[in-house]
Scaffold this active site. Structure first.
Site, PDB file in Angstrom:
ATOM      1  N   CYS A 293       0.757  -1.207   0.002  1.00 14.29           N
ATOM      2  CA  CYS A 293      -0.069  -0.040   0.166  1.00 14.29           C
ATOM      3  C   CYS A 293       0.909   1.269  -0.028  1.00 14.29           C
ATOM      4  O   CYS A 293       1.385   1.428  -1.050  1.00 14.29           O
ATOM      5  CB  CYS A 293      -1.111  -0.021   1.234  1.00 14.29           C
ATOM      6  SG  CYS A 293      -2.474   0.888   1.031  1.00 14.29           S
ATOM      7  N   HIS A 294       0.923   1.988   1.129  1.00 12.18           N
ATOM      8  CA  HIS A 294       1.740   3.248   1.173  1.00 12.18           C
ATOM      9  C   HIS A 294       3.147   2.896   1.842  1.00 12.18           C
ATOM     10  O   HIS A 294       3.871   3.887   1.846  1.00 12.18           O
ATOM     11  CB  HIS A 294       1.018   4.411   2.029  1.00 12.18           C
ATOM     12  CG  HIS A 294      -0.192   4.982   1.473  1.00 12.18           C
ATOM     13  ND1 HIS A 294      -1.455   4.282   1.427  1.00 12.18           N
ATOM     14  CD2 HIS A 294      -0.391   6.368   0.886  1.00 12.18           C
ATOM     15  CE1 HIS A 294      -2.385   5.124   0.547  1.00 12.18           C
ATOM     16  NE2 HIS A 294      -1.564   6.486   0.511  1.00 12.18           N
TER      17      HIS A 294
END
Length: 185
Positions: A112-113
């Site tokens: 994800c991030h």
């Protein structure tokens, strides 16, 4: 299953902002495979996980990252959540640990991030990665080739886009820990 018996997997997170399932599902996968999971963070105490923007559970930290040694772990997992990697990339011991882990050749899995921390560690140049779509410009600017796939293994880096990719992410993580890092694509 115990094909990872004797292996120790580090999970590195900030004090808060961790996307819960991106910590708990890989944690469950490695422990069910027989490995020991260890939670690292810049500070000891507890960390706060989130279900998107809502507080979820807390988890106890096993060790401060500044006291951790890459030599003690067989792989590193970097869960996402927006605030979690944003905080980690400002913590020099955390960034240094990630940089050293990537340099070790051992598997490093970021979802994800979480690739924000990889960018800060300056380890994505020339690598093919994926992430949450909003990070693609940051990754390209750091010299990576960004692709839109559920999981990408490039050498010892494993990346995925979001919680929906967790089955593929976990499978690649387990494969890389059991059999070594993937060949560079």
């Amino acid at each position: 299953m115990s094909h990872l018996s004797g292996k120790t997997i580090a999970f590195l997170v900030a004090k808060e902002g961790i996307e819960r399932v991106e910590l708990t599902e890989p944690w469950q996968a490695v422990t069910e495979a027989g490995a020991t999971a260890v939670l690292l963070s810049p500070e000891t105490g507890e960390v706060q996980t989130f279900d998107h923007l809502d507080k979820a559970e807390t988890r106890p930290v096993d060790k401060a990252v500044a006291e951790a040694s890459v030599d003690d772990y067989d792989a590193l997992v970097l869960p996402g959540g927006v605030a979690n990697p944003d905080a980690l990339r400002t913590d020099e011991p955390a960034v240094g640990f990630v940089r050293a882990f990537v340099a070790s050749g051992k598997p490093v899995a970021a979802i994800c991030h979480a690739p924000w921390t990889l960018i800060e560690a300056d380890v994505v140049k020339g690598r093919t990665v994926t992430s949450w779509p909003s990070l693609q410009t940051d990754l390209r600017n750091a010299g990576a080739e960004w692709v839109d796939k559920e999981v990408v293994a490039d050498g010892n880096l494993i990346t995925s886009r979001n919680p929906g990719d967790l089955p593929a992410f976990n499978a690649q993580l387990l494969e890389s820990v059991a059999h070594g890092a993937a060949a560079t694509s």
